[in-house]
Enzyme design. Structure first.
Site, PDB file in Angstrom:
ATOM      1  N   GLY A  88       0.786  -1.311  -0.166  1.00  0.00           N
ATOM      2  CA  GLY A  88      -0.013  -0.028  -0.065  1.00  0.00           C
ATOM      3  C   GLY A  88       0.906   1.281   0.006  1.00  0.00           C
ATOM      4  O   GLY A  88       0.494   2.415   0.010  1.00  0.00           O
ATOM      5  N   ASP A 132      -8.261  -9.894  -9.346  1.00  0.00           N
ATOM      6  CA  ASP A 132      -6.964 -10.403 -10.599  1.00  0.00           C
ATOM      7  C   ASP A 132      -7.391  -9.441 -11.848  1.00  0.00           C
ATOM      8  O   ASP A 132      -8.461  -9.459 -12.459  1.00  0.00           O
ATOM      9  CB  ASP A 132      -7.505 -11.582 -10.694  1.00  0.00           C
ATOM     10  CG  ASP A 132      -6.193 -12.242 -11.707  1.00  0.00           C
ATOM     11  OD1 ASP A 132      -5.474 -11.379 -12.293  1.00  0.00           O
ATOM     12  OD2 ASP A 132      -6.245 -13.498 -11.994  1.00  0.00           O
ATOM     13  N   ASP A 156       3.748  -1.516  -9.188  1.00  0.00           N
ATOM     14  CA  ASP A 156       4.914  -1.791  -8.940  1.00  0.00           C
ATOM     15  C   ASP A 156       5.223  -3.375  -8.675  1.00  0.00           C
ATOM     16  O   ASP A 156       5.890  -4.141  -7.807  1.00  0.00           O
ATOM     17  CB  ASP A 156       5.074  -1.103  -7.464  1.00  0.00           C
ATOM     18  CG  ASP A 156       6.661  -1.271  -6.972  1.00  0.00           C
ATOM     19  OD1 ASP A 156       7.640  -1.393  -7.953  1.00  0.00           O
ATOM     20  OD2 ASP A 156       6.776  -1.578  -5.713  1.00  0.00           O
ATOM     21  N   LYS A 196       7.201  -0.839 -13.236  1.00  0.00           N
ATOM     22  CA  LYS A 196       8.371  -1.719 -12.825  1.00  0.00           C
ATOM     23  C   LYS A 196       8.743  -2.481 -13.978  1.00  0.00           C
ATOM     24  O   LYS A 196       7.764  -3.286 -14.275  1.00  0.00           O
ATOM     25  CB  LYS A 196       8.239  -1.961 -11.461  1.00  0.00           C
ATOM     26  CG  LYS A 196       9.844  -2.843 -11.275  1.00  0.00           C
ATOM     27  CD  LYS A 196      10.020  -3.152  -9.768  1.00  0.00           C
ATOM     28  CE  LYS A 196       8.864  -3.896  -9.190  1.00  0.00           C
ATOM     29  NZ  LYS A 196       9.311  -4.463  -7.832  1.00  0.00           N
TER      30      LYS A 196
END
Length: 250
Positions: A88, A132, A156, A196
């Site tokens: 978070g 999902d 991320d 990322k």
């Protein structure tokens, strides 16, 4: 656990201030060397200590802070989707920067939506859903929860490590490509995608797709990203509006 220092010898002052102390973790029965080194790195990481002081859920919060300081995509009033948001930290940063809690400054109030496969503890100012994002209809759910399209989609996420560098690189590239496809479905024109990736060469096609769909695509390693890590972040700004889909129908 012990500490070692550089500079003046113990018991003797150099007159140049305190020694630079570093925490060393003693070898314990049943503890693997990799676990010892990880713990030692955590204990000596200034970003880990700073995250604890400032109330962030992890050091990764400073990666998105530094990226936003450079590119300025988390603006007051922005609608943000954080894919794979656990634990978070990125949501916490977004809440503050887009003014999701609202304040008396008169700035627009933004929205932060976090989704993750696992349950995530509540975050003030953010709406968290267990989802999902690869499932059918996930993009429609996201737009429904937002009440429209997003200004920022960020991720991320990293695939579970296999222990094989090449395999892990391919897995995370596939994950980023999937996140980008969802971003194409939910972003407003002009929006931003941040994700990322791992350096390794297989991301060439992904970069080409992003360049077709965004005005600018930058690859950057923020200071908070560990120097020994192969991770970097792609920041794609100025979403053109589903260019690939338009080309397919022409």
């Amino acid at each position: 656990m012990t500490t070692t220092g550089k500079g003046s010898r113990a018991g003797k002052s150099s007159g140049r201030g305190q020694r630079d102390l570093r925490v060393r973790v003693k070898t314990a029965k049943g503890r693997k060397l990799s676990s010892k080194l990880w713990l030692e790195r955590q204990l000596n990481d200034p970003y880990v200590a700073r995250a604890k002081r400032e109330g962030f859920r992890g050091r990764a919060a400073f990666k998105i802070l530094e990226l936003d300081d450079k590119y300025g995509f988390l603006k007051p009033g922005a609608r943000v989707v954080d894919l794979g948001c656990a634990p978070g930290g990125w949501c916490q940063v977004a809440v503050a920067r887009v003014n999701a809690l609202g304040d008396k400054s008169g700035k627009p109030r933004g929205t932060v939506l976090g989704v993750d496969l696992q349950e995530v503890d509540p975050i003030a100012g953010a709406e968290i859903h267990q989802l999902d994002f690869l499932s059918d209809g996930a993009d429609d759910l996201v737009k429904g929860w937002l009440g429209g399209r997003a200004d920022v989609v960020m991720s991320d996420m990293a695939a579970a490590s296999s222990g094989h560098k090449g395999t892990d690189h391919l897995r995370i590239v596939a994950l980023v490509e999937a996140a980008a496809q969802l971003a194409f479905d939910v972003l407003e024109p002009g929006g931003t995608f941040v994700a990322k990736v791992l350096s390794g060469g297989a991301e060439t096609e992904m970069q080409a797709i992003l360049k077709r769909n965004f005005e600018k695509v930058a690859n950057v390693k923020p200071p908070a990203s560990r120097s020994d890590s192969s991770e970097k972040f792609v920041v794609a700004t100025g979403f053109r509006g589903q260019q690939d889909q338009q080309e397919d129908t022409e």
